[in-house]
Design a protein around this motif. Structure first.
Motif, PDB file in Angstrom:
ATOM      1  N   PHE A  21      36.886  -9.783  13.190  1.00 14.89           N
ATOM      2  CA  PHE A  21      37.049 -11.199  12.862  1.00 14.89           C
ATOM      3  C   PHE A  21      36.992 -11.989  14.167  1.00 14.89           C
ATOM      4  O   PHE A  21      37.893 -11.906  15.002  1.00 14.89           O
ATOM      5  CB  PHE A  21      38.374 -11.436  12.142  1.00 14.89           C
ATOM      6  N   ASN A  22      35.890 -12.715  14.354  1.00 17.67           N
ATOM      7  CA  ASN A  22      35.670 -13.499  15.567  1.00 17.67           C
ATOM      8  C   ASN A  22      35.796 -12.627  16.816  1.00 17.67           C
ATOM      9  O   ASN A  22      36.575 -12.912  17.727  1.00 17.67           O
ATOM     10  CB  ASN A  22      36.655 -14.670  15.634  1.00 17.67           C
ATOM     11  N   GLU A  23      35.002 -11.558  16.864  1.00 18.48           N
ATOM     12  CA  GLU A  23      35.038 -10.623  17.995  1.00 18.48           C
ATOM     13  C   GLU A  23      33.723 -10.631  18.770  1.00 18.48           C
ATOM     14  O   GLU A  23      33.268  -9.596  19.269  1.00 18.48           O
ATOM     15  CB  GLU A  23      35.324  -9.203  17.491  1.00 18.48           C
ATOM     16  N   ASP A  51      32.638  -7.484   8.749  1.00 20.36           N
ATOM     17  CA  ASP A  51      32.809  -8.831   9.275  1.00 20.36           C
ATOM     18  C   ASP A  51      33.678  -9.625   8.300  1.00 20.36           C
ATOM     19  O   ASP A  51      33.247  -9.942   7.191  1.00 20.36           O
ATOM     20  CB  ASP A  51      31.457  -9.510   9.459  1.00 20.36           C
ATOM     21  N   SER A  54      33.871 -14.044   9.977  1.00 22.76           N
ATOM     22  CA  SER A  54      33.863 -14.574  11.345  1.00 22.76           C
ATOM     23  C   SER A  54      33.134 -15.912  11.413  1.00 22.76           C
ATOM     24  O   SER A  54      32.114 -16.125  10.737  1.00 22.76           O
ATOM     25  CB  SER A  54      33.189 -13.576  12.296  1.00 22.76           C
ATOM     26  N   THR A  58      29.686 -13.056  15.916  1.00 19.27           N
ATOM     27  CA  THR A  58      29.885 -11.628  15.665  1.00 19.27           C
ATOM     28  C   THR A  58      28.794 -11.058  14.771  1.00 19.27           C
ATOM     29  O   THR A  58      28.202 -10.015  15.059  1.00 19.27           O
ATOM     30  CB  THR A  58      31.265 -11.390  15.019  1.00 19.27           C
ATOM     31  N   ASN A  79      37.282 -14.991   4.987  1.00 21.48           N
ATOM     32  CA  ASN A  79      38.310 -14.210   5.656  1.00 21.48           C
ATOM     33  C   ASN A  79      39.376 -13.781   4.653  1.00 21.48           C
ATOM     34  O   ASN A  79      40.129 -14.596   4.131  1.00 21.48           O
ATOM     35  CB  ASN A  79      38.943 -15.037   6.785  1.00 21.48           C
ATOM     36  N   LYS A 214      44.389 -12.041  16.721  1.00 20.96           N
ATOM     37  CA  LYS A 214      44.248 -12.840  15.495  1.00 20.96           C
ATOM     38  C   LYS A 214      45.530 -12.829  14.676  1.00 20.96           C
ATOM     39  O   LYS A 214      45.600 -13.455  13.626  1.00 20.96           O
ATOM     40  CB  LYS A 214      43.085 -12.292  14.641  1.00 20.96           C
TER      41      LYS A 214
END
Length: 323
Positions: A21-23, A51, A54, A58, A79, A214
């Motif tokens: 997640f948002n990586e 995912d 995100s 990513t 999410n 996160k």
């Protein structure tokens, strides 16, 4: 007891499940390291990147990359949280063994070697526990210790404090987790509940490779409430005990007032005492209703029967050929 990992050319020996997640800052390096590790350890492997809605790059970085082993990308429609992202990966993993690890590079991949070694010795779950919490604040260490202490009161199975999602599981364990019907999941509790032969190994975590955690206070509090209401009923029983205690004290106080009136005469009580008593008992009632409401909300969510997540895209990225 020894266990062979190689199952043939069509079935992965090990599946690596990586919730993300948002990586965007770490996902490329993570996949490069995992794919190199996988090629060295076993003949056949796969990587599943989930995912979890995100908002950064990513998704694009995974799709445009060139990896040494096949990568399957599952994009959730929004999410849904790490617990559901893990379950999405487990349900689609095809390997004889499954390794779950984070995308932030905090968990050194050298421990996968130890996990595979213990797996071959017959352990069906090999999971990581934090060797220490020196990198956390005093308040967070105390809060974490208190949470697991409360969680284990009256729980069916003990849940080790400091356990990580980073773990290797046999196929039978993965199938057991996927067969559980609940949608609100506290994975650390479910890992313990399914049982099987398990072994903990201490892990020295590294600093994050990039980005930030996160799991802020709000997410941790929500996850903690899910764990408490899913694996223990002591809060309900506690309020039953408090109610019985207050009722007993009220009866004793009533007997005291009746005796005083009979023997000493009647006096006019003060309004302040009455107001304090009303506010106190009203607060107790509202708190007990709130605890009951938490459990009822879990039941309501389960009864609705909605899936824990929805998959928007399922893309397989073939491995690059090695000459």
């Amino acid at each position: 007891m020894s266990r062979a990992l190689h199952l043939g050319p069509t079935v992965p020996d090990v599946s690596f499940v990586i919730p993300a997640f948002n990586e965007a800052e770490t996902i490329v390096e993570t996949l490069n390291r995992v794919s190199r590790k996988a090629r060295r350890l076993v003949p056949q492997s796969e990587i599943l990147v989930v995912d979890d809605g995100s908002a950064d790059a990513t998704l694009e970085l995974v799709q445009s990359g060139h990896w040494e082993v096949p990568v399957r990308l599952l994009r959730l429609s929004r999410n849904f949280g790490k617990e559901q992202a893990i379950m999405a990966g487990l349900r689609h993993a095809a390997g004889k063994a499954v390794v779950i690890l984070d995308a932030d590079l905090q968990e050194p991949l050298r421990y996968v070697d130890t996990m595979l070694e213990k797996y071959r010795e017959g352990y069906e779950i090999v999971y990581a526990v934090r060797a220490h919490r020196d990198d956390e604040s005093w308040l967070k260490r105390r809060a974490t210790a208190a949470f697991y202490r409360f969680l284990n009161i009256g729980s069916e199975v003990p849940m080790p404090a400091g356990a990580r999602d980073f773990r290797l599981m046999d196929r039978k364990v993965v199938d057991a987790l996927c067969a559980l019907p609940e949608s609100n999941r506290f994975m650390k509790g479910l890992y313990a509940w399914v049982g099987f032969r398990s072994l903990a190994i201490p892990v020295e975590l590294q600093p994050r490779g990039g980005g930030s955690t996160k799991f802020g206070f709000r997410r941790l509090l929500k996850l903690g409430m899910t764990g408490l209401t899913a694996f223990t009923d002591w809060p309900l029983r506690m309020w039953t005990g408090i109610g019985m205690m207050l009722a007993s004290l009220s009866i004793l106080y009533g007997l005291f007032l009746a005796s005083r009136t009979l023997f000493l005469g009647h006096d006019v009580p003060g309004w302040s005492t009455l107001a304090v008593a009303i506010f106190f008992f009203s607060g107790i009632q509202l708190m007990s209703i709130g605890v009951l409401g938490e459990y009822l909300a879990r039941v309501f969510n389960e009864v609705k029967g909605r899936p824990g997540y929805l998959i928007a895209d399922d893309v397989t990225i073939a491995a690059i050929s090695k000459c």
